[in-house]
Design an enzyme around this catalytic site. Structure first.
Site, mmCIF file in Angstrom:
data_model
loop_
_atom_site.group_PDB
_atom_site.id
_atom_site.type_symbol
_atom_site.label_atom_id
_atom_site.label_comp_id
_atom_site.label_asym_id
_atom_site.label_seq_id
_atom_site.Cartn_x
_atom_site.Cartn_y
_atom_site.Cartn_z
ATOM 1 N N GLU A 17 62.704 55.867 23.771
ATOM 2 C CA GLU A 17 61.768 55.242 22.749
ATOM 3 C C GLU A 17 61.467 53.800 23.358
ATOM 4 O OE1 GLU A 17 62.781 57.140 18.538
ATOM 5 O OE2 GLU A 17 64.610 55.933 19.537
ATOM 6 N N GLY A 83 59.014 61.115 11.333
ATOM 7 C CA GLY A 83 58.146 62.150 10.737
ATOM 8 C C GLY A 83 57.419 61.576 9.649
ATOM 9 N N ILE A 177 64.708 65.920 9.522
ATOM 10 C CA ILE A 177 63.941 66.796 8.230
ATOM 11 C C ILE A 177 63.047 67.602 9.087
ATOM 12 C CG2 ILE A 177 62.140 66.431 6.346
ATOM 13 C CD1 ILE A 177 64.991 65.174 5.837
ATOM 14 N N MET A 198 66.154 58.480 10.780
ATOM 15 C CA MET A 198 67.417 58.690 10.576
ATOM 16 C C MET A 198 68.257 57.187 10.788
ATOM 17 S SD MET A 198 68.390 62.292 12.488
ATOM 18 C CE MET A 198 70.124 62.236 12.053
ATOM 19 N N GLU A 199 67.757 56.094 10.896
ATOM 20 C CA GLU A 199 68.179 55.065 11.198
ATOM 21 C C GLU A 199 67.727 53.630 10.245
ATOM 22 O OE1 GLU A 199 68.481 57.687 14.355
ATOM 23 O OE2 GLU A 199 66.819 56.595 13.874
ATOM 24 N N ASP A 222 55.755 63.628 14.339
ATOM 25 C CA ASP A 222 55.629 65.099 13.697
ATOM 26 C C ASP A 222 55.508 65.051 12.358
ATOM 27 O OD1 ASP A 222 58.357 65.323 12.478
ATOM 28 O OD2 ASP A 222 58.823 64.412 14.320
#
Length: 256
Positions: A17, A83, A177, A198-199, A222
């Site tokens: 990333e 996502g 997820i 997640m962060e 996604d």
């Protein structure tokens, strides 16, 4: 000599990333703390520290706190993938967080669901000024750089047709997820939710407690359903890393 008063901390969860940023950095020096490499140097005229947090809220919170306490950053930026949590937010779109929430925080009956104990907050607002600069930088990237920096093959492979920019709520939790039913649960809790990751909300909490301006920008990789893992790393390498590199390059020219 740095031409900007900022000392900008840039965090990503995965190496892919942040691809290209460290090699672009001038006079980079590596400092290892807590099993993470913090690379300090000059990035397009900005005094900057790049670091990989790894996945999850604890990892990102620890990284943010280190950037603030050890490296004295003035601003924090988290960049990476997320996502989609809304039908209007598609793969290849960009979401800039106006607010962030920890969707897995639940200390009832001591505190209301989603509220971070002893803060009185469930949603943490990001910095409006940085978001304005990011909005302009990301818009310019999509308008001027996308067709030249993302190959026609990769645009076709990932269906990148006229990607759009969004601002709104991002939710974070220690959970990847990957099912439509779980995403529907989150949408019931947060009807205005645009993206899941997640962060970011953990970094938001740390920045709130230290009084540090921050922003979170995510490329949608996604649809947060059963197909989420398909070509995930390939998307990061060929698309998301390019988004991050050129958006930050353009951001550097806008910071006062």
């Amino acid at each position: 000599m740095d031409r900007k008063p900022y000392r900008l901390g840039i965090i990503s969860a995965l190496q892919e990333e942040q691809a290209g940023l460290i090699t672009q950095m001038r006079d980079g020096k590596i400092f290892t703390r807590g099993k993470r490499d913090y690379v300090h140097g000059n990035l397009w005229g900005i005094d900057c520290i790049c670091v990989l947090s790894r996945l999850g809220k604890v990892a990102s919170a620890a990284t943010a706190a280190m950037l603030i306490e050890r490296f004295d950053v003035s601003h924090l930026l988290f960049t990476g993938v997320a996502g989609s949590a809304d039908p209007e937010v598609r793969v290849g779109d960009i979401v800039i967080a106006s607010e962030l929430v920890q969707h897995d925080m639940d200390t009832r009956p001591l505190f209301p669901r989603f509220e971070i104990p002893l803060t009185g907050l469930s949603r943490f607002p990001s910095d409006a000024q940085i978001n304005r600069y990011l909005l302009e930088a990301a818009t310019n990237f999509l308008d001027q750089d996308l067709l030249t920096e993302i190959s026609e093959e990769n645009r076709a492979n990932f269906n990148l047709h006229q990607p759009r920019l969004h601002q709104g709520l991002i939710a974070s939790g220690d959970e990847f997820i990957a099912s439509a039913s779980r995403l529907q649960e989150l949408k019931r809790d947060f009807p205005d939710l645009l993206a899941v990751e997640m962060e970011g909300a953990a970094v938001a909490q740390v920045c709130h407690e230290f009084g540090i301006p921050f922003s979170v920008i995510r490329t949608i990789s996604d649809n947060a359903n059963e197909d989420s893992a398909v070509d995930f790393l390939s998307f990061i390498r060929h698309v998301a890393s390019v988004y991050a590199f050129h958006t930050i390059r353009r951001l550097s020219a806008l910071l006062p």
